[in-house]
Design an enzyme around this catalytic site. Structure first.
Site: not given
Ligand SMILES: [Zn+2]
Length: 354
Positions: A38, A42, A69, A72
């Site tokens: 991330c 995030c 992810c 994000c």
């Protein structure tokens, strides 16, 4: 390729826990238990610190077997405006006088709340605040060109003279009449591999370049305003475009000397120190004593250190090339890890020029 220096783990954990946007692009976080990596910002629930690994970039996390992810999108370059924000910013520039309403935003399929949050995070103000500041900056430019107050206000979408005066005073701290003949420093965010920076330019050149998370930033903006007798407003300028191009080249290891014009304005002593900083060759370092001697004030080593810390043109006037006499890094306003990374970058052999 040399390993990239990261900030301290505790610093990164704090930045991650508080979703600090100024670290976007500085590192990504990977979670051992989920296999996902991330951005620091995030919005997903934060994992336990002991399960978190840090990588300098998405590539590092990918190579270690993590997947990006979905929330994000850490593969999108840091600080890059999402497509919708890019379109919106261009629409603002194309017609700055247009008064944007929430209905306008919805007609473009944009959720006003999301727009507000994005601008708050990336520009430190709401979209409407950004737009108002932008219109005021342009109106101030027209005032400086000698246009009448009312005309300048109307041309930028302020319907009433008093509304224009009020908005102007709030932003610039004085009524528009006195703003006449005043300079404006246009400010923009610049994304770099070391995190976002704030750059400022007047017609004379670049007057500010600081890391966005630097505690000194507010003070430095105040000094720009008082030292140059100018107001500050968000906006763009040809010098800023030139600077972004040169910074890209610098961080890619392709550019050793900046040619963008600089506004070096301090006390005579500071100015002498800052000009001397500009003479330290790329790839080398010096110390405070050597600078004090070079400017003919060999006893002023401590004052040189202070002037060095007050430098408003990070990287451009390379205060990061000043180290302790024994070669230790000593302090750096932007954080020691950044100083280390800048020196690493400059000591890496330049890739073959193409
Ligand atoms: Zn995420």
């Amino acid at each position: 390729m040399s390993a990239i220096t990261l900030p301290h783990r505790t610093e990164m954990l704090t930045a991650f826990a508080s979703r600090d946007a100024s670290y976007d692009g500085v590192f990504v976080t990977a979670v051992r238990t989920t296999g996902i990596f991330c951005r620091p910002t995030c919005t997903a629930r934060k994992p336990r610190p002991e399960n978190v690994e840090f990588y300098a970039d998405a590539q590092g996390a990918l190579l270690a077997g993590y997947r990006p992810c979905k929330r994000c999108s850490p593969m999108t370059p840091a600080g890059q405006a999402p497509e919708w924000a890019d379109l919106l910013l261009r629409a603002v520039e194309a017609d700055p006088a247009h008064r944007w309403t929430d209905t306008d935003l919805r007609s473009l399929d944009l959720d006003p709340g999301r727009v507000r949050r994005w601008f708050q995070r990336h520009h430190g103000m709401t979209f409407h605040g950004y737009h108002r500041a932008r219109r005021l900056g342009l109106a101030l430019g027209r005032l400086n060109q000698g246009e009448a107050l009312t005309q300048a206000g109307f041309a930028h979408g302020f319907e009433s003279d008093s509304g224009f005066r009020e908005a102007f005073s709030r932003l610039f701290g004085e009524p528009p009449g006195r703003g006449r003949h005043r300079n404006v420093a246009f400010l923009t965010r610049v994304r770099t591999p070391l995190g976002p920076m704030i750059a400022g330019a007047t017609t004379a050149g670049i007057c500010l370049l600081e890391f966005a998370d630097r505690p000194m930033l507010e003070t430095q903006l105040e000094r720009v305003r008082s030292r140059l007798g100018c107001a500050t407003a968000p906006g763009d300028h040809e010098h800023l475009a030139h600077l972004k191009e040169e910074l890209d080249g610098y961080f890619a290891g392709r550019l050793e000397r900046f040619s963008v014009p600089l506004v070096v304005a301090g006390t005579p002593f500071q100015t002498a120190v800052w000009r001397q900083l500009g003479r330290i060759p790329y790839g080398s370092t010096t110390d405070y004593q050597a600078i004090a001697t070079a400017i003919g004030k060999p006893a002023a080593r401590r004052a040189v250190g202070r002037a060095n810390g007050d430098n408003r043109l990070a990287i451009l006037l390379p205060c990061h090339r000043v180290v302790g006499r024994d070669g230790t890094l000593t302090g750096y306003g932007g954080g020691l890890w950044r100083k280390r990374r800048l020196l690493e970058l400059e000591s890496t052999p330049t890739p073959d020029a193409g």
